[in-house]
Design a protein around this motif. Sequence first.
Motif, short mmCIF file in Angstrom:
data_model
loop_
_atom_site.label_atom_id
_atom_site.label_comp_id
_atom_site.label_asym_id
_atom_site.label_seq_id
_atom_site.Cartn_x
_atom_site.Cartn_y
_atom_site.Cartn_z
N ALA A 79 98.43 -45.35 7.76
CA ALA A 79 98.38 -46.64 7.07
C ALA A 79 97.29 -47.48 7.72
N THR A 81 94.73 -51.28 7.50
CA THR A 81 94.47 -52.59 6.91
C THR A 81 93.27 -52.47 5.98
N VAL A 111 97.12 -51.16 3.29
CA VAL A 111 98.03 -52.26 3.59
C VAL A 111 97.27 -53.58 3.53
N ALA A 116 101.55 -57.63 5.71
CA ALA A 116 102.00 -56.99 6.95
C ALA A 116 102.50 -58.02 7.96
N ILE A 315 101.26 -53.10 10.48
CA ILE A 315 100.60 -52.27 9.46
C ILE A 315 101.43 -51.00 9.25
N THR A 318 104.71 -51.67 7.28
CA THR A 318 104.42 -51.81 5.85
C THR A 318 104.12 -50.44 5.25
N GLY A 319 103.37 -49.64 6.01
CA GLY A 319 103.07 -48.27 5.58
C GLY A 319 104.34 -47.45 5.43
N LYS A 322 105.94 -48.32 2.12
CA LYS A 322 105.17 -47.76 1.01
C LYS A 322 105.34 -46.23 0.96
#
Length: 342
Positions: A79, A81, A111, A116, A315, A318-319, A322
């Motif tokens: 993941a 940014t 991301v 994030a 990050i 958030t990854g 997802k």
Amino acid sequence: MKKDIIILGIESSCDDTSAAVLRNGVLLSNVTAGQAVHEAYGGVVPELASRAHQQNIVPVVDTALKRAGVSREELSAVAFTRGPGLMGSLLVGVSFAKGFARALNIPLIDVNHLSAHVLAHFIQEPAEEIPVPKYPYLCLLVSGGNSQIIRVNSYKDMEILGQTIDDAAGEAIDKCSKVMGLGYPGGPIIDRLARQGNPTAYSFAKPQISGYDYSFSGLKTSFLYSLRQWIAENPHFIEENKEDLAASLEKTVVDILMHKLEKAVKDTGITEVAVAGGVSANTGLRNAFKEYAARHGWNIYIPKFGYTTDNAAMIAITGHFKYLDGDFCNIDLPAYSRVTLS
Ligand code: KG4
């Protein structure tokens, strides 16, 4: 047996090169290399930042994997940014992530840096269970580039209720600190000085705008003009009063931030309230959150210091979300420098 989800997160949007490894949402490592080179310039120099990212990215990722005790082959996805941020800085992390994921033949996850920050509250630590906000929650996102009140309906559904119409809170603090001749970045210096000062010693302009939007440019101007006048009367004014100036500046910023947030809580009826971003490291703001929680029955979520400023752990989490949704991106996805939440 279900396979572990192991995410490598990469962050390079501004002047911190960071890599983190998460196993099933639990942080195994979070390594960040800062860039002292900018101190001499009183602000981040984009070209120097991207060069430093190039030097740092390989050792930072290598250290993150080693500290996590995870081999490259065990990774489930990378993941990174995608933005917003400085284009030259982003490109280093984005290109590295693409090459790394392609070489390992694993999914790539883009991301949004701002989302994030808001989701940093979900990072779990190996030794303790961290309480996480329940959806929907409100998040005050305050950094060097943003001051926003966000309604977070889910990890991928965020609505900006209000935001700054000019400067961000961190930017205003940094600029006032610069005017006082203090170092860069000003936020932590103002915080340290404020602890020894009187927050009601001086008063500065507060914006009068409707809704949930913020404005900090008037405060900056008011601070500058007041200072000029006081220095004209006493050339040693700053040196003799820097603690009171810092405490009064900090109180003004915190009052402005909390006033609008309180209004948003009242209007929405949402009492799950989080704070995120670099300025959430501020002692005065953290104390104000605790006072409001005690007074108004808010459930508050204040990030650990390591997750306030830019970091790859946020990050990676958030990854992770997802990844669970199979929300991957293509290798030809470009970085973006300017974008809001997505
Ligand atoms: O989120 P962040 O690391 O970076 C971006 O803006 O992308 O936020 C940096 C901002 C700077 O303005 C810095 O001065 C401020 O966060 N900051 C603080 C403190 N620590 C960092 N502001 C007030 N008090 C602090 N302790």
